[in-house]
Motif scaffolding. Structure first.
Motif, short mmCIF file in Angstrom:
data_model
loop_
_atom_site.label_atom_id
_atom_site.label_comp_id
_atom_site.label_asym_id
_atom_site.label_seq_id
_atom_site.Cartn_x
_atom_site.Cartn_y
_atom_site.Cartn_z
N VAL A 253 -98.61 13.39 -70.15
CA VAL A 253 -97.79 14.56 -70.49
C VAL A 253 -98.63 15.68 -71.10
O VAL A 253 -98.32 16.86 -70.93
CB VAL A 253 -96.61 14.15 -71.42
N ASP A 254 -99.74 15.33 -71.76
CA ASP A 254 -100.61 16.35 -72.36
C ASP A 254 -101.17 17.31 -71.29
O ASP A 254 -101.27 18.50 -71.51
CB ASP A 254 -101.74 15.70 -73.16
N LEU A 255 -101.49 16.77 -70.13
CA LEU A 255 -102.14 17.57 -69.08
C LEU A 255 -101.18 18.07 -68.00
O LEU A 255 -101.45 19.05 -67.32
CB LEU A 255 -103.26 16.76 -68.41
N HIS A 256 -100.07 17.34 -67.79
CA HIS A 256 -99.14 17.69 -66.70
C HIS A 256 -97.85 18.36 -67.18
O HIS A 256 -97.15 18.96 -66.38
CB HIS A 256 -98.73 16.44 -65.91
N GLY A 257 -97.51 18.23 -68.47
CA GLY A 257 -96.17 18.60 -68.92
C GLY A 257 -95.15 17.66 -68.30
O GLY A 257 -95.51 16.59 -67.79
N ASN A 258 -93.88 18.05 -68.36
CA ASN A 258 -92.82 17.23 -67.76
C ASN A 258 -92.63 17.70 -66.31
O ASN A 258 -92.12 18.79 -66.08
CB ASN A 258 -91.54 17.40 -68.57
N THR A 259 -93.05 16.88 -65.36
CA THR A 259 -92.90 17.24 -63.94
C THR A 259 -91.70 16.54 -63.31
O THR A 259 -91.64 16.33 -62.10
CB THR A 259 -94.18 16.90 -63.14
N SER A 260 -90.72 16.15 -64.15
CA SER A 260 -89.46 15.58 -63.69
C SER A 260 -89.71 14.38 -62.76
O SER A 260 -90.45 13.48 -63.14
CB SER A 260 -88.62 16.68 -63.02
N ALA A 261 -89.16 14.39 -61.56
CA ALA A 261 -89.26 13.21 -60.67
C ALA A 261 -90.70 12.88 -60.27
O ALA A 261 -90.99 11.77 -59.81
CB ALA A 261 -88.43 13.44 -59.41
N ALA A 262 -91.62 13.84 -60.45
CA ALA A 262 -93.01 13.59 -60.04
C ALA A 262 -93.82 12.89 -61.12
O ALA A 262 -94.92 12.41 -60.85
CB ALA A 262 -93.67 14.92 -59.68
N SER A 263 -93.31 12.83 -62.34
CA SER A 263 -94.18 12.44 -63.45
C SER A 263 -94.65 10.99 -63.37
O SER A 263 -95.81 10.70 -63.68
CB SER A 263 -93.50 12.73 -64.79
N ILE A 264 -93.79 10.08 -62.94
CA ILE A 264 -94.20 8.66 -62.90
C ILE A 264 -95.26 8.42 -61.81
O ILE A 264 -96.31 7.85 -62.11
CB ILE A 264 -92.98 7.72 -62.74
N PRO A 265 -95.03 8.85 -60.56
CA PRO A 265 -96.09 8.61 -59.57
C PRO A 265 -97.38 9.36 -59.88
O PRO A 265 -98.46 8.88 -59.55
CB PRO A 265 -95.46 9.05 -58.24
#
Ligand code: ACO
Length: 324
Positions: free
Chosen positions: A276-288
């Protein structure tokens, strides 16, 4: 008679080139790097270029996942794509990805469960593979949340980013799976909370796309309890525990939600994958996206137990436990 297991064969992801740091945001709105990092753990996010659509992000992630799996696009007969930011109201973004990959058989459709989308898509694809109707699926989470943010609203625009991640899963007879595959999935939703995190537009209401609106404190209040409930369900269904899992790959909404959930469940901090530090919250994309990082840097290895969870708008929430 042996059943079917959905076994992970490959993973891939894509982040748009442009990085927006907290410092850049604090030049545009009344916020600071210190406030954002302290409340959320987010330091930067990626933002799609003008004209770069959710399907463009998804396509790169899908191609990378296919390469990682050693499969050709024509090996795939199912695409389940989770997004709350589709290219168009219809057709599904999944069929654009299907066409761009040159796949002309099987089925492709979108799943809409906002931040829980990837877990919902994985559970859907797993269930379909288990029917025997499909052999190999691409499960994708892809978002361009930058397009639905109100960039004047400092309470929400600092939290989200764009990106895509994809996983290839294959139906394998249980006897041949050597214990690998999706072991259990648990999906929940409660529409009574739908006004706590929503978009204030849509084709049948306003005729506009709308902007994301959120009661941040309310989301925070419910998140940890919902997350831990579905993980407790996953442990009860499989007999696995906080000690036996190798990696915890949660939806990357907020560092504080991730840490509090892991702590409540007794999952050791060194088992938690955090992006999360580098990507922020990317919703459905965050887990993959997080799975891809931990797979490529060698943390996740074949045979290990990986626990996924997500919670988001609706509210929706869910967990999936798989042996890689
Ligand atoms: N920069 C500086 N100040 C800000 C910002 C900002 N970006 N945003 C809000 N503030 C201010 C508010 O205006 C308020 O000021 P005031 O006291 O003068 O009125 C103050 O900070 C406190 O605001 P709150 O909203 O009460 O802050 P809180 O401590 O609740 O933190 C946050 C806000 C980070 C959004 C928190 O509620 C949270 O993390 N909620 C979970 C939301 C989430 O993760 N959503 C993602 C989607 S759902 C999911 O994926 C699980």
């Amino acid at each position: 008679m042996s059943g079917i297991r959905s076994v992970a064969r490959g993973i891939g992801s894509y982040l748009p080139e442009r990085v927006v740091t907290n410092a850049e945001l604090s030049e545009r709105i009344d916020t600071s790097d210190e406030w954002i990092v302290q409340r959320t753990g987010i330091r930067q996010r990626h933002v799609a270029a003008e004209g770069e659509c959710t399907s463009d992000l998804a396509l790169v992630a899908a191609r990378r996942a296919l390469t990682d799996a050693g499969f050709k696009a024509s090996d795939i007969d199912l695409i389940v794509l989770a997004t709350a930011t589709p290219d168009q109201t219809f057709p599904a973004t999944a069929v654009t990805v299907q066409a761009e990959l040159g796949i002309t058989r099987g089925a492709a459709f979108d799943v809409q469960a906002v931040c829980s989308g990837f877990v919902f898509a994985l559970a859907t694809a797993d269930a379909l593979l288990k029917t025997g109707a499909f052999e190999r699926a691409l499960v994708i989470g892809a978002e361009t949340f930058s397009r639905i943010l109100d960039w004047e609203d400092r309470g929400t625009c600092v939290l989200f980013g764009d990106g895509a991640g994809a996983m290839v899963i294959e139906a394998v007879q249980e006897d041949d799976a050597r214990g690998a595959g999706v072991l259990t999935t648990h999906l929940r939703s409660d529409g009574r909370h739908r006004n706590k995190l929503y978009v204030d537009g849509g084709p049948s209401s306003t005729g506009t796309v709308g902007h994301l609106r959120m009661e941040g404190r309310e989301v925070f209040k419910h998140a940890v309890g919902m997350i831990t409930d579905v993980i407790t369900d996953a442990f009860a269904a499989t007999g696995e525990t906080a000690e036996s899992i190798d990696w915890f790959v949660p939806h990357q909404a907020n560092r504080r939600i991730i840490d509090a959930s892991a702590q409540k469940l007794g999952i050791a901090p060194e088992k938690v994958v955090t992006t999360v530090d580098l990507h922020g919250n990317t919703s459905a994309a965050s887990i993959p996206l997080a799975l891809d990082v931990a797979w490529r840097d060698g943390r996740i290895r074949r045979g290990q137990l990986v626990l996924l969870e997500a919670m988001g708008g609706g509210f929706t929430w869910g967990s999936a436990l798989l042996r890689w």
